[in-house]
Design a protein around this motif. Structure first.
Motif, PDB file in Angstrom:
ATOM      1  N   GLY A   5       0.771  -1.243   0.000  1.00  0.00           N
ATOM      2  CA  GLY A   5       0.000   0.000   0.000  1.00  0.00           C
ATOM      3  C   GLY A   5       0.799   1.289   0.000  1.00  0.00           C
ATOM      4  N   ILE A  61      -0.723  -2.906 -16.209  1.00  0.00           N
ATOM      5  CA  ILE A  61      -0.357  -1.839 -15.266  1.00  0.00           C
ATOM      6  C   ILE A  61      -1.593  -1.063 -14.820  1.00  0.00           C
ATOM      7  CG2 ILE A  61       0.791   0.409 -15.182  1.00  0.00           C
ATOM      8  CD1 ILE A  61       3.029  -0.985 -16.931  1.00  0.00           C
ATOM      9  N   ILE A  62      -2.446  -0.736 -15.783  1.00  0.00           N
ATOM     10  CA  ILE A  62      -3.652   0.029 -15.455  1.00  0.00           C
ATOM     11  C   ILE A  62      -4.571  -0.803 -14.555  1.00  0.00           C
ATOM     12  CG2 ILE A  62      -5.763   1.041 -16.406  1.00  0.00           C
ATOM     13  CD1 ILE A  62      -4.122   1.726 -18.925  1.00  0.00           C
ATOM     14  N   LEU A  63      -4.777  -2.055 -14.949  1.00  0.00           N
ATOM     15  CA  LEU A  63      -5.700  -2.891 -14.171  1.00  0.00           C
ATOM     16  C   LEU A  63      -5.156  -3.167 -12.770  1.00  0.00           C
ATOM     17  CD1 LEU A  63      -7.075  -5.437 -16.747  1.00  0.00           C
ATOM     18  CD2 LEU A  63      -8.346  -3.719 -15.454  1.00  0.00           C
ATOM     19  N   GLY A  78      -3.081  -1.297 -10.865  1.00  0.00           N
ATOM     20  CA  GLY A  78      -3.193  -0.122 -10.008  1.00  0.00           C
ATOM     21  C   GLY A  78      -4.639   0.158  -9.638  1.00  0.00           C
ATOM     22  N   ALA A  79      -5.496   0.101 -10.656  1.00  0.00           N
ATOM     23  CA  ALA A  79      -6.906   0.397 -10.413  1.00  0.00           C
ATOM     24  C   ALA A  79      -7.503  -0.637  -9.457  1.00  0.00           C
ATOM     25  CB  ALA A  79      -7.670   0.409 -11.732  1.00  0.00           C
ATOM     26  N   PHE A 125      -6.071  -2.486  -7.282  1.00  0.00           N
ATOM     27  CA  PHE A 125      -5.539  -2.384  -5.923  1.00  0.00           C
ATOM     28  C   PHE A 125      -6.262  -1.309  -5.112  1.00  0.00           C
ATOM     29  CE2 PHE A 125      -2.623  -0.950  -2.633  1.00  0.00           C
ATOM     30  CZ  PHE A 125      -2.340  -2.161  -2.022  1.00  0.00           C
ATOM     31  N   VAL A 126      -6.403  -0.116  -5.698  1.00  0.00           N
ATOM     32  CA  VAL A 126      -7.094   0.934  -4.920  1.00  0.00           C
ATOM     33  C   VAL A 126      -8.595   0.675  -4.844  1.00  0.00           C
ATOM     34  CG1 VAL A 126      -5.463   2.831  -5.098  1.00  0.00           C
ATOM     35  CG2 VAL A 126      -7.154   2.516  -6.900  1.00  0.00           C
ATOM     36  N   PHE A 127      -9.159   0.098  -5.907  1.00  0.00           N
ATOM     37  CA  PHE A 127     -10.594  -0.181  -5.851  1.00  0.00           C
ATOM     38  C   PHE A 127     -10.885  -1.165  -4.723  1.00  0.00           C
ATOM     39  CE2 PHE A 127     -11.590   0.846 -10.593  1.00  0.00           C
ATOM     40  CZ  PHE A 127     -11.345   2.175 -10.306  1.00  0.00           C
ATOM     41  N   TYR A 184     -10.541   0.535  -1.281  1.00  0.00           N
ATOM     42  CA  TYR A 184     -11.550   1.522  -0.928  1.00  0.00           C
ATOM     43  C   TYR A 184     -12.964   1.098  -1.287  1.00  0.00           C
ATOM     44  CZ  TYR A 184      -7.646   4.488   0.117  1.00  0.00           C
ATOM     45  OH  TYR A 184      -6.509   4.996   0.671  1.00  0.00           O
ATOM     46  N   SER A 185     -13.157  -0.202  -1.558  1.00  0.00           N
ATOM     47  CA  SER A 185     -14.531  -0.614  -1.843  1.00  0.00           C
ATOM     48  C   SER A 185     -15.314  -0.654  -0.539  1.00  0.00           C
ATOM     49  CB  SER A 185     -14.559  -1.957  -2.563  1.00  0.00           C
ATOM     50  OG  SER A 185     -13.986  -2.941  -1.764  1.00  0.00           O
ATOM     51  N   PRO A 186     -16.639  -0.493  -0.609  1.00  0.00           N
ATOM     52  CA  PRO A 186     -17.434  -0.425   0.605  1.00  0.00           C
ATOM     53  C   PRO A 186     -17.205  -1.657   1.472  1.00  0.00           C
ATOM     54  CG  PRO A 186     -18.774   0.037  -1.326  1.00  0.00           C
ATOM     55  CD  PRO A 186     -17.456  -0.420  -1.823  1.00  0.00           C
ATOM     56  N   GLU A 198     -13.161  -2.407   5.062  1.00  0.00           N
ATOM     57  CA  GLU A 198     -12.541  -2.428   6.384  1.00  0.00           C
ATOM     58  C   GLU A 198     -13.070  -3.570   7.240  1.00  0.00           C
ATOM     59  OE1 GLU A 198     -13.655   1.491   6.410  1.00  0.00           O
ATOM     60  OE2 GLU A 198     -11.996   1.750   5.010  1.00  0.00           O
ATOM     61  N   TRP A 220     -12.014  -7.635  -7.255  1.00  0.00           N
ATOM     62  CA  TRP A 220     -10.875  -6.754  -7.546  1.00  0.00           C
ATOM     63  C   TRP A 220      -9.579  -7.438  -7.171  1.00  0.00           C
ATOM     64  CZ3 TRP A 220     -11.838  -3.697 -11.058  1.00  0.00           C
ATOM     65  CH2 TRP A 220     -13.043  -2.991 -11.137  1.00  0.00           C
ATOM     66  N   LEU A 265      -7.740   7.325  -4.376  1.00  0.00           N
ATOM     67  CA  LEU A 265      -8.402   6.713  -5.531  1.00  0.00           C
ATOM     68  C   LEU A 265      -8.054   7.435  -6.824  1.00  0.00           C
ATOM     69  CD1 LEU A 265     -11.970   5.961  -4.149  1.00  0.00           C
ATOM     70  CD2 LEU A 265     -10.475   4.316  -5.271  1.00  0.00           C
ATOM     71  N   ILE A 310      -5.485   6.249 -10.174  1.00  0.00           N
ATOM     72  CA  ILE A 310      -5.974   6.152 -11.546  1.00  0.00           C
ATOM     73  C   ILE A 310      -5.257   7.170 -12.433  1.00  0.00           C
ATOM     74  CG2 ILE A 310      -8.032   6.260 -12.999  1.00  0.00           C
ATOM     75  CD1 ILE A 310      -7.976   3.941 -11.034  1.00  0.00           C
ATOM     76  N   VAL A 336      -1.672   5.624 -13.195  1.00  0.00           N
ATOM     77  CA  VAL A 336      -1.575   4.549 -14.187  1.00  0.00           C
ATOM     78  C   VAL A 336      -2.006   5.031 -15.574  1.00  0.00           C
ATOM     79  CG1 VAL A 336      -1.666   2.608 -12.590  1.00  0.00           C
ATOM     80  CG2 VAL A 336      -3.796   3.536 -13.481  1.00  0.00           C
ATOM     81  N   TYR A 380      -0.891   6.558   4.619  1.00  0.00           N
ATOM     82  CA  TYR A 380      -0.698   5.440   5.540  1.00  0.00           C
ATOM     83  C   TYR A 380      -0.036   5.884   6.840  1.00  0.00           C
ATOM     84  CZ  TYR A 380      -2.107   2.332   1.785  1.00  0.00           C
ATOM     85  OH  TYR A 380      -2.821   1.689   0.820  1.00  0.00           O
ATOM     86  N   LEU A 436     -17.407   4.419  -6.528  1.00  0.00           N
ATOM     87  CA  LEU A 436     -16.700   4.364  -5.242  1.00  0.00           C
ATOM     88  C   LEU A 436     -16.611   5.737  -4.596  1.00  0.00           C
ATOM     89  CD1 LEU A 436     -13.819   1.850  -6.028  1.00  0.00           C
ATOM     90  CD2 LEU A 436     -15.849   1.479  -4.630  1.00  0.00           C
TER      91      LEU A 436
END
Lengths: 336, 441
Positions: A52, A95-97, A99-100, A102-104, A107-109, A112, A122, B60, B64, B67, B114, B420
């Motif tokens: 992270g 690379i795009i998928l 990174g996306a 990982f953060v998705f 931070y998805s509902p 936590e 994801w 977020l 994006i 990348v 973090y 999101l």
């Protein structure tokens, strides 16, 4: 030493840094995808916590490499963009998928609380993209060395997938195994107890794969890329590669003896020497056998700019990076 | 679809996608630093809660943006290899310096996101400042590469090759400073109004608490100040375009005939076949004055350029009108808010709140429209006056397929991201509200 060689050496250092930092982040994705055993959820959490804070910074080394390439060697960048059109796009997709995803996931509902269905999806994409990208990048390194990519009078002759050779596949898989190895070795220092044992076991598995794939690529190199083989065993490259092999053995031994600090240090030396040896064997070509460093080099003024701007930039960058790793990598993760 | 069209479409989609998140990645860090700073200064928990929320949004959008920015660096070569082979060594300095700024941003963002527990409150806030500054700098620096494509300087053209290259050429380009200013302001405007719309929605739902009110104050504070500065910056840009890129100015204003005392056209749909304009309002001599400070100055019309050197007047003119219209609408919206706030503290009318909700995408619409003006207005050149776009495009087959694939990918990612971000807007976080209540008691 000619300026373009210095710039190329800096580019190679960028490749090495990217490999030992971002390579481990890709490896983290691989172990996330493969996570097994009773502690697979904890394994995934530990990987996410380890990756992270640093993956964005680690990723920037790729941008660094690309910028050095197109600034210092613009025509080589143009030729590679034509010759490796398909693999570069696949790597970009990865690379795009990655990174996306990982953060998705992060931070998805309800991320936590317990992992939701969407965050698991994801996670799968994150893992799959982490597998594809190193394979493609490893194949690209093979493509510029193995001689299939021909550039005559500045025009790329071989379009399509001429670069897809057994050697390229072996190099791609080797890159994948190295990423997995690095990640598992690093993770032994970010975890404790049973989780640490899990990652030690994974490091040993990946290490075995590295040895196997290295042995497999030797005959492929000898029979299908004679000049690269000769470059690797030449008097210039052989000492570096020998150190790399010794470091690899030391790293494996240290893992067996639970000496993880040593294993990590040796693994870093191993990867660095492997890539440095490749770079030396590749010299003086960027794309063997048609594009040399000297032929593709930017005007002298641009090369001077790179060489002046870099140390100035590093003056701010290195202390910042040191601080980042000191804050997050000096102790196992308990408190995040 | 032919390769050139597909490559241009692919570049357009990639840039349009990247720009939204890059702009948010520039705007959000400043909002979060301001909010955390206010929290540290006043000790009020809701400011920290806002900073934490905006930090998540930054994480977020930055990821994006990062990348998709990487993808663009590759795509410059993948789609326009001839351009990069020619110009890589010239515009490389813009990317090199941007790379450093971006690197600093990534490092400190990692610390900020973090480091809430690993750093002291003050140290944590301080790590946010380099994020905001380097985010802004990386945008301003990389725009230099585009500025150089508008007004190329710093090299000699010999036998189709660039020689005597000045590596700082992008920063010597006359277009750089005013483009950097204009685009930086637009990032803050777009982010500020977009954020304000979210909290205005919250207030409309009856969440009338200090968390929502402060969010509006901070976001509209930034957005209104920058929106008021933007016309000045736009005016500087337009004067520069009039001087260096007369064909672009003619297309922006749908000026077909060369004339002294040229009128300013508001609205209107130009017809390039007949050279007529439908439904427009013309203000006599105003364009000559705005472009040159002289009411009677002669301005070149599109017809004075060879037909194959004219940009698409319909797209350029309409995009320009959309940008200017959206910009002035936002100024009005911002002033309306501050007038209400000054008059009656926080008795914001529902009408104003609805206007803020409806107006929240306008900043991004203006930003995209502005880039269309810049890029379409430069055509048919990729490097103005030096290299044509059609001569720069790749020879590889398969660009249309890549365009379809990446368009789907970007549409998918954008949808998820918007979803999101929407999920993040959950109102005043309960734990912060409680801790504040206990604190007050």
């Amino acid at each position: 030493m000619p300026l373009e060689v210095v710039v190329a050496a800096i580019g190679l250092l960028g490749v090495i840094t990217y490999a030992i930092l971002a390579g481990a982040d890709f490896g983290g994705g691989i172990w996330d995808l493969l996570a097994w055993g009773p502690r697979r959820t904890q394994q995934r959490e530990a990987i996410a916590h380890a990756v992270g804070p640093v993956w964005e910074a680690n990723h920037v080394w790729l941008i660094f490499i690309i910028v050095i390439l197109f600034t210092g060697f613009p025509t080589a960048f143009a030729a590679l963009s034509v010759g490796l059109f398909a693999p570069f796009h696949l790597a970009l997709l990865g690379i795009i998928l990655r990174g996306a995803a990982f953060v998705f996931r992060a931070y998805s509902p309800q991320a936590e609380q317990k992992p939701s269905q969407s965050s698991q999806r994801w996670g799968t994409i994150f893992g799959a993209a982490s597998v594809i990208t190193p394979v493609i990048l490893g194949m690209a390194l093979s493509a510029v060395s193995a001689g299939q990519l021909r550039v005559i009078n500045g025009v790329v002759q071989s379009e399509g997938i001429v670069w897809l050779t057994p050697l390229a596949i072996a190099m791609g898989l080797l890159a994948l195994a190295l990423c997995a190895y690095l990640a598992a070795v690093y993770m032994t220092l970010e975890t404790r107890d049973e989780l640490q044992a899990d990652f030690r076991q994974r490091a040993l598995l990946a290490g075995t794969a590295v040895v196997g794939l290295s042995l497999l690529s030797l005959p492929l190199l000898y029979f299908t890329a004679q000049h690269l083989w000769e470059g690797l065993i030449s008097i210039r490259a052989a000492p570096v590669l020998t150190i790399g092999v010794l470091a690899a053995l030391l790293s494996g031994w240290a893992l067996l003896r639970w000496r993880f600090q040593l294993a990590r240090g040796a693994a870093i030396v191993q990867i660095s020497c492997l890539l440095a040896g490749w770079g030396i064997a590749q010299y003086p070509y960027i794309i063997y056998p048609d594009v040399t460093l000297a032929a593709a080099a930017a005007p002298r003024s641009t090369l001077v700019f790179i060489l002046v701007a870099l140390p100035l930039g590093l003056l701010i960058l290195l202390p910042s990076l040191w601080f980042l790793f000191k804050v997050f990598k000096s102790a196992p993760i308990d408190d995040l | 679809m032919d390769t050139l069209t597909a490559a241009r479409a692919q570049m357009e989609v990639s840039l349009a996608f990247h720009m939204v998140f890059a702009a948010l990645g520039i705007g959000f860090p400043l909002l979060m630093v301001i909010s955390e700073g206010l929290g540290l200064k006043t000790g009020q928990a809701h400011y920290l809660a806002l900073a934490k929320k905006w930090a998540k949004a930054t994480a977020l959008t930055f990821a994006i943006g990062a990348v998709s920015g990487t993808a663009l660096a590759f795509e410059l070569g993948l789609l326009w290899p001839t351009f990069m082979g020619f110009a890589g060594s010239i515009i490389g300095s813009a990317f090199t310096l941007e790379g450093f700024a971006f690197f600093i941003e990534a490092i400190f963002l990692g610390l900020y996101l973090y480091g809430w527990k690993r750093l002291s409150p003050l140290a944590h806030w301080l790590t946010g400042i380099p994020v905001a500054i380097s985010g802004m700098l990386s945008g301003a620096l990389v725009v230099a590469a585009n500025a150089w494509m508008q007004t190329p300087v710093g090299f000699d053209l010999v036998d189709g090759k660039a020689v005597n290259v000045n590596p700082l050429a992008p920063f010597l380009s006359p277009a750089w400073l005013d483009m950097a200013l204009h685009s930086t302001l637009s990032c803050y405007i777009a982010t500020g109004f977009a954020v304000a719309g979210v909290y205005a929605m919250g207030l409309l739902k009856g969440r009338n608490d200090r968390y929502h009110r402060s969010a509006l104050t901070i976001s509209l504070g930034l957005a209104t100040v920058t929106a008021l500065l933007q016309p000045i910056s736009g005016h500087i840009s337009a004067q520069r375009v009039a001087k260096d890129q007369p064909a672009k100015l003619a297309a922006m204003e749908a000026l077909f005939e060369t004339q002294a005392g040229a009128p300013l056209l508001i609205g209107g749909i130009p017809d390039p076949e007949t050279g007529e304009i439908h439904f427009g309002i013309e203000i006599p001599k105003a364009l000559s004055f705005m472009a040159t400070n002289d009411f009677n100055a002669e301005l070149r019309g599109l017809n004075s350029f060879p037909p194959d050197e004219r940009p698409n007047v319909v797209i350029t003119h309409i995009a320009f009108q959309v940008m200017v219209g959206a910009g002035f609408a936002l100024i009005g919206l911002g002033l309306w808010f501050w007038w209400r706030r000054w008059r009656g503290k926080f008795s914001l009318s529902r009408r104003l709140l609805w206007a803020l909700v409806l107006g929240s995408p306008l900043g991004f619409i203006a930003l995209q429209a502005g880039w269309i003006v810049t890029e379409v207005g430069r055509q048919p050149w990729i490097i103005y006056g030096v290299m044509r776009t059609r001569d720069a495009v790749t020879t590889v087959a398969g660009v249309p397929q890549v365009f379809y694939l990446f368009s789907l990918l970007y549409i998918g990612l954008a949808s998820v991201l918007v979803y999101l971000l929407r999920q993040l807007a959950t109102g005043y976080p309960a734990e912060a509200k409680e801790s504040e209540a206990t604190h007050a008691a």
